[in-house]
Scaffold this active site. Structure first.
Site, mmCIF file in Angstrom:
data_model
loop_
_atom_site.group_PDB
_atom_site.id
_atom_site.type_symbol
_atom_site.label_atom_id
_atom_site.label_comp_id
_atom_site.label_asym_id
_atom_site.label_seq_id
_atom_site.Cartn_x
_atom_site.Cartn_y
_atom_site.Cartn_z
ATOM 1 N N CYS A 30 0.871 -1.187 0.000
ATOM 2 C CA CYS A 30 0.000 0.000 0.000
ATOM 3 C C CYS A 30 0.904 1.232 0.000
ATOM 4 C CB CYS A 30 -0.988 -0.012 1.168
ATOM 5 S SG CYS A 30 -0.276 0.251 2.805
ATOM 6 N N ASN A 52 2.445 1.532 4.276
ATOM 7 C CA ASN A 52 2.715 0.280 4.983
ATOM 8 C C ASN A 52 2.377 0.382 6.471
ATOM 9 O OD1 ASN A 52 5.536 -1.893 5.665
ATOM 10 N ND2 ASN A 52 3.502 -2.500 5.031
ATOM 11 N N CYS A 56 -1.407 0.782 7.324
ATOM 12 C CA CYS A 56 -2.827 0.449 7.471
ATOM 13 C C CYS A 56 -3.219 -0.799 6.690
ATOM 14 C CB CYS A 56 -3.723 1.613 7.049
ATOM 15 S SG CYS A 56 -3.564 3.092 8.072
ATOM 16 N N ARG A 57 -3.320 -0.665 5.379
ATOM 17 C CA ARG A 57 -3.871 -1.739 4.550
ATOM 18 C C ARG A 57 -2.921 -2.908 4.351
ATOM 19 N NH1 ARG A 57 -5.380 1.898 -0.461
ATOM 20 N NH2 ARG A 57 -3.462 2.875 0.269
ATOM 21 N N SER A 58 -1.691 -2.651 3.941
ATOM 22 C CA SER A 58 -0.798 -3.784 3.649
ATOM 23 C C SER A 58 -0.411 -4.579 4.896
ATOM 24 C CB SER A 58 0.420 -3.349 2.837
ATOM 25 O OG SER A 58 1.175 -2.367 3.487
ATOM 26 N N ASP A 61 -8.386 3.399 1.506
ATOM 27 C CA ASP A 61 -7.477 3.725 2.603
ATOM 28 C C ASP A 61 -8.298 4.201 3.805
ATOM 29 O OD1 ASP A 61 -5.467 4.559 4.303
ATOM 30 O OD2 ASP A 61 -4.381 5.673 2.759
#
Length: 146
Positions: free
Chosen positions: A7, A10, A12-14, A117
């Site tokens: 993401c 690095n 939140c999402r990934s 996000d």
């Protein structure tokens, strides 16, 4: 199999995608290694966002020991598949590919959809985790030929 989730920062999402995919792969005894990275360098060396840690913990997954890092060209050599969260990540990573073989490793996690996000909205971490979980389950089924 080695899988990389990517993401922007690095945090939140990934990290969520890394944690969810590793958890699911372990449940299925697949022996896969999963990692994550960001296209930007703002959070290198930091832990994931506390809200991502909390959302993962709510699903029995501990991502608190992950350390944020930036995506690099060498990741193309290290990983079999690179899954990105949105079209900007897709473009950024593809622009770093040195050849068609490397570019072929890169795909959106959710097929043709993006993982939004959640950084600016606390209420979006759980829905984002659920989207990621669905995408990871689909990827496992696809890679296992189901």
């Amino acid at each position: 199999m080695k899988i990389l989730m990517v993401c922007l920062g690095n945090i939140c999402r990934s990290p969520l995608a890394e944690g969810v995919m590793q958890h699911l792969a372990d449940e299925h005894n697949l022996g896969w290694q999963v990692d994550s990275a960001g296209t930007g360098n703002w959070h290198v060396g930091e832990a994931p966002d506390r809200r991502s840690i909390r959302a993962a913990r709510n699903h029995g997954i501990d991502i608190s020991k992950q350390v944020c890092r930036q995506f690099s060209r060498t990741d193309f050599d290290e990983f079999d598949h690179i899954f990105v969260m949105d079209r900007n990540n897709l473009s950024d990573v593809l622009n770093m590919a040195r050849n068609d073989e490397q570019a072929a490793k890169v795909k959106l996690l959710l097929g043709d959809k993006v993982v939004p996000d959640p950084y600016y909205d606390d209420s979006q971490f759980e829905p984002v985790l659920e989207l990621i979980e669905g995408g990871c389950k689909d990827i496992i089924a696809e890679l296992r030929g189901e």
